[in-house]
Design a protein around this motif. Structure first.
Motif, PDB file in Angstrom:
ATOM      1  N   UNK A   7       0.804  -1.216   0.000  1.00  0.00           N
ATOM      2  CA  UNK A   7       0.000   0.000   0.000  1.00  0.00           C
ATOM      3  C   UNK A   7       0.832   1.259   0.000  1.00  0.00           C
ATOM      4  N   UNK A  11       4.726   6.056   0.039  1.00  0.00           N
ATOM      5  CA  UNK A  11       5.071   6.410   1.408  1.00  0.00           C
ATOM      6  C   UNK A  11       6.577   6.484   1.602  1.00  0.00           C
ATOM      7  N   UNK A 144      -2.861 -16.141  16.713  1.00  0.00           N
ATOM      8  CA  UNK A 144      -4.232 -16.320  17.207  1.00  0.00           C
ATOM      9  C   UNK A 144      -5.097 -17.256  16.371  1.00  0.00           C
ATOM     10  N   UNK A 145      -4.775 -17.451  15.078  1.00  0.00           N
ATOM     11  CA  UNK A 145      -5.646 -18.296  14.268  1.00  0.00           C
ATOM     12  C   UNK A 145      -5.267 -19.769  14.380  1.00  0.00           C
TER      13      UNK A 145
ATOM     14  N   UNK B 213      -1.847   6.924   2.492  1.00  0.00           N
ATOM     15  CA  UNK B 213      -1.335   6.811   3.859  1.00  0.00           C
ATOM     16  C   UNK B 213      -2.450   6.358   4.782  1.00  0.00           C
ATOM     17  N   UNK B 215      -5.131   4.672   4.090  1.00  0.00           N
ATOM     18  CA  UNK B 215      -5.484   3.268   3.845  1.00  0.00           C
ATOM     19  C   UNK B 215      -4.473   2.338   4.498  1.00  0.00           C
ATOM     20  N   UNK B 216      -3.211   2.652   4.297  1.00  0.00           N
ATOM     21  CA  UNK B 216      -2.137   1.846   4.881  1.00  0.00           C
ATOM     22  C   UNK B 216      -2.244   1.820   6.402  1.00  0.00           C
ATOM     23  N   UNK B 219      -5.375  -0.302   7.663  1.00  0.00           N
ATOM     24  CA  UNK B 219      -5.123  -1.748   7.705  1.00  0.00           C
ATOM     25  C   UNK B 219      -4.203  -2.088   8.877  1.00  0.00           C
ATOM     26  N   UNK B 220      -3.167  -1.285   9.028  1.00  0.00           N
ATOM     27  CA  UNK B 220      -2.187  -1.567  10.067  1.00  0.00           C
ATOM     28  C   UNK B 220      -2.805  -1.492  11.459  1.00  0.00           C
ATOM     29  N   UNK B 223      -5.309  -4.421  12.015  1.00  0.00           N
ATOM     30  CA  UNK B 223      -4.571  -5.647  12.307  1.00  0.00           C
ATOM     31  C   UNK B 223      -4.019  -5.607  13.723  1.00  0.00           C
ATOM     32  N   UNK B 227      -5.296  -8.305  16.475  1.00  0.00           N
ATOM     33  CA  UNK B 227      -4.445  -9.460  16.740  1.00  0.00           C
ATOM     34  C   UNK B 227      -3.274  -9.209  17.674  1.00  0.00           C
ATOM     35  N   UNK B 272     -11.326 -16.383  13.360  1.00  0.00           N
ATOM     36  CA  UNK B 272     -10.285 -15.357  13.259  1.00  0.00           C
ATOM     37  C   UNK B 272      -9.521 -15.475  11.940  1.00  0.00           C
ATOM     38  N   UNK B 273      -9.293 -16.715  11.527  1.00  0.00           N
ATOM     39  CA  UNK B 273      -8.608 -16.954  10.262  1.00  0.00           C
ATOM     40  C   UNK B 273      -9.399 -16.309   9.118  1.00  0.00           C
ATOM     41  N   UNK B 276      -8.762 -12.601   9.153  1.00  0.00           N
ATOM     42  CA  UNK B 276      -7.462 -12.205   8.579  1.00  0.00           C
ATOM     43  C   UNK B 276      -7.499 -12.295   7.067  1.00  0.00           C
ATOM     44  N   UNK B 280      -6.887  -9.256   4.510  1.00  0.00           N
ATOM     45  CA  UNK B 280      -5.827  -9.298   3.508  1.00  0.00           C
ATOM     46  C   UNK B 280      -6.405  -9.128   2.105  1.00  0.00           C
ATOM     47  N   UNK B 283      -7.340  -5.646   1.572  1.00  0.00           N
ATOM     48  CA  UNK B 283      -6.145  -4.846   1.402  1.00  0.00           C
ATOM     49  C   UNK B 283      -5.625  -4.926  -0.041  1.00  0.00           C
ATOM     50  N   UNK B 284      -5.562  -6.142  -0.578  1.00  0.00           N
ATOM     51  CA  UNK B 284      -4.997  -6.287  -1.917  1.00  0.00           C
ATOM     52  C   UNK B 284      -5.986  -5.889  -3.006  1.00  0.00           C
ATOM     53  N   UNK B 287      -5.951  -1.875  -2.498  1.00  0.00           N
ATOM     54  CA  UNK B 287      -4.682  -1.163  -2.314  1.00  0.00           C
ATOM     55  C   UNK B 287      -4.373  -0.295  -3.519  1.00  0.00           C
ATOM     56  N   UNK B 288      -4.506  -0.848  -4.727  1.00  0.00           N
ATOM     57  CA  UNK B 288      -4.073  -0.112  -5.904  1.00  0.00           C
ATOM     58  C   UNK B 288      -5.175   0.798  -6.436  1.00  0.00           C
TER      59      UNK B 288
END
Lengths: 300, 293
Positions: A7, A11, A144-145, B213, B215-216, B219-220, B223, B227, B272-273, B276, B280, B283-284, B287-288
């Motif tokens: 992303x 940056x 955690x998963x 920024x 968006x990044x 996600x961060x 997450x 977690x 939880x899996x 995630x 992800x 995000x992908x 992202x673009x």
């Protein structure tokens, strides 16, 4: 940190642009810069206050800690508190465990991901796509998963309460592999060709050419991974039971009073907290340049 | 793709072997085993596992405590991310003059990055402490309300939200400041000439230009709060009072290790899996596209 992907293309450039302190100086009026300084300074002070307060508490006697209004100046019990915290929490052993875990994970991850990135960039082999894909998928499998099952694996291996258990399972690294892969791809092909002409084999090339070139990336990755390893909480909680194998971050929890019958010795707790937070913060401070590089590179 | 490749049949496999062994033994196998385990339940004596199909999942989603935990987690993550980013962006936008010494501020702002969430939590725990903490003390001049997080769920939740935001704040701010430095002042000046005031300039120019920024960081921070805040909850509130701060990761751990309900815990891991994978994929996917200028 785990699942941050592609992303931040701009940056890195933004941060790089922001780095030279000599940049800038515009025709903006000066008061604008002053307001900015004030605001940033205020932000730093507000952020720093909890740390300052924790430090102050760690220097006070129990009577001072529990007096109202709260006292905001350091006092004289600092040595007593730190000695008491050191002794009561068996801090020495726990800090060693944390050090082993943080260093083991950092160095292990760096070596392992360096080797796999080298294989992926400099070799053609069957199943390369699959390998790449497998490494990528680990991003989606944080601890955690897979809590119960991972513990089962550690128990089956007999790795509970061992340094192996604390370090090895966390050494796989998609982030590190991608970082080195990206870096290797920027190295001109002519270099490997020249090395081959000189009769250097792949391992010689890795050792004498790639490794020295990768120093900056390794240092950057080291800071990030050391901090990660030192601060990891769930993992050591899962794979250690004996007090002497606990790491500092999880050991400190035992000091926090959970019932009314325990003395609320917050000065001791804060002294312990200070000792636990110092090493990673010191690594960040002393390796500042690499740390910022690491933040940018690993989040790509 | 490199043109010059080393011709070697077995060496590349040897080089990726450590990574792959760890990946398979400690990532793939446990993940698959979690999937399998989520379909089983321990027998009353704990001596064998009984296949229950989707039973664990049905039980989970019918369990008000689990649904509350999911709600708490989403609320917690959303508030940590939203408040954290909004504050950082606001401050960054206000402090946007090009100044000297930005590097020094950035160093100081980034220091909390090195502090474990659990330690951050313990420090804030004391600041919130009902008898000795400075915050309830100061609040006692304003209101008679007892901000006792030992007793009141929302105070406990506020405590861990504040600690999490505090830990992330400097990092968010540093990235926003860097992003702002990258916006050409000519663009803002052009908007200014067109008659846009500061607020309009922010929403029409600055904010859209900062969207990568944001968006990044979004996600961060999501997450992180999903977690990486287990330690914060475990060391500070232990999910309490009641289950007011029992976030999903904490509950999965607790049901597995303290409740010894392995199947139920594995089922929670599987949920939880899915989260995630969703994050992800999101995000992908975006992202673009969505966040370019």
């Amino acid at each position: 940190m785990a699942a941050a992907g592609a992303t931040s293309g701009t940056l890195a450039a933004d941060l790089a642009r922001a780095v030279p302190a000599t940049a800038v100086r515009r025709r903006r009026p000066d008061w604008n810069a002053r307001v900015t300084h004030m605001l940033l300074l205020a932000a730093v002070l507000v952020l720093a206050f909890p740390l300052y307060y924790a430090f102050v508490i760690s220097t006070q006697s129990l009577a001072e800690v529990s007096s109202l209004p709260p006292r905001l100046l350091p006092s004289s019990s600092i040595l007593d508190n730190y000695a008491e915290a050191w002794q009561r929490a068996k801090m020495g052993r726990m800090l060693v465990n944390s050090g082993v875990m943080a260093l083991g994970i950092a160095l292990g991850k760096i070596s392992i991901s360096l080797l796999s990135a080298f294989a992926i960039v400099y070799f053609n082999f069957r199943g390369k796509q699959l390998v790449f894909w497998m490494i990528f998928v680990t991003l989606m499998l944080p601890i955690p998963v897979r809590i119960v099952s991972t513990y089962q694996v550690i128990a089956d291996l007999g790795w509970v309460d061992t340094y192996w258990g604390l370090t090895v399972p966390l050494m796989a690294s998609a982030t590190g592999t991608f970082l080195f892969r990206q870096f290797f791809q920027t190295i001109p092909d002519s270099m490997a060709e020249a090395a081959q002409l000189d009769g250097a084999g792949p391992l010689r090339f890795l050792w004498s050419f790639l490794l020295p070139l990768s120093k900056a990336n390794m240092a950057a990755l080291f800071v990030i991974l050391f901090v990660y390893g030192w601060n990891e909480y769930l993992w050591p909680l899962l794979v250690t039971n004996r007090p002497e194998m606990r790491t500092a971050v999880i050991g400190i929890e035992a000091l926090v009073p959970r019932s009314g019958s325990q003395l609320p010795e917050w000065n001791i707790i804060m002294a312990a907290a200070m000792m636990v937070l110092l090493p990673p913060v010191a690594v960040i401070l002393f390796m500042q340049r690499w740390f910022v590089k690491g933040l940018i590179e690993t989040e790509k | 793709m490199k043109r010059s490749v080393f011709p070697n049949r077995w060496l590349p496999y040897l080089l990726v072997a450590p990574q792959l062994v760890i990946t398979i033994v400690f990532f793939f196998w446990p993940a698959i085993d979690s999937l399998r385990l989520s379909l089983y339940r321990a027998s009353p004596f704990g001596d064998r596992m009984i296949f229950v199909g989707a039973g664990n999942f049905q039980r989970l989603f019918a369990d008000p405590a689990y649904l509350r935990s999911a709600l708490t987690t989403f609320l917690f993550s959303f508030l940590v991310t939203f408040i954290g980013l909004a504050l950082a962006l606001l401050l960054a936008a206000l402090a946007n003059a090009k100044i000297r010494g930005l590097v020094v501020y950035r160093s100081l702002l980034l220091l909390p990055y090195g502090i474990a969430p659990a330690i951050a939590g313990i420090i804030w725990l004391f600041i919130f402490h009902p008898s000795y903490g400075i915050l309830p003390y100061l609040l006692s001049f304003v209101t008679a309300y007892q901000f006792n997080w030992f007793l009141k769920g929302w105070v406990a939740l506020t405590l861990i939200i504040v600690a999490a935001i505090w830990k992330q704040f400097g990092y968010n701010l540093a990235f926003y400041l860097a992003g702002l430095q990258g916006i050409p002042s000519s663009v803002l000046e052009a908007a200014s000439v067109d008659g846009a005031g500061p607020i309009r300039r922010f929403f029409a120019v600055t904010f859209p230009l900062l969207s990568p920024v944001t968006f990044f960081l979004f996600i961060l921070n999501m997450t992180f709060s999903f977690f990486e805040t287990f330690g914060l909850v475990h060391s500070v509130t232990q999910g309490g009072p009641g289950d007011a701060t029992s976030i999903m990761v904490y509950k999965a751990w607790k049901d597995g290790f303290e409740g010894l309900q392995l199947g139920l815990s594995a089922a929670q891991s599987v949920v939880l899996m899915a989260i995630v994978i969703g994050l992800t994929a999101f995000q992908f996917r975006y992202a673009e596209k969505k966040v370019t200028y």
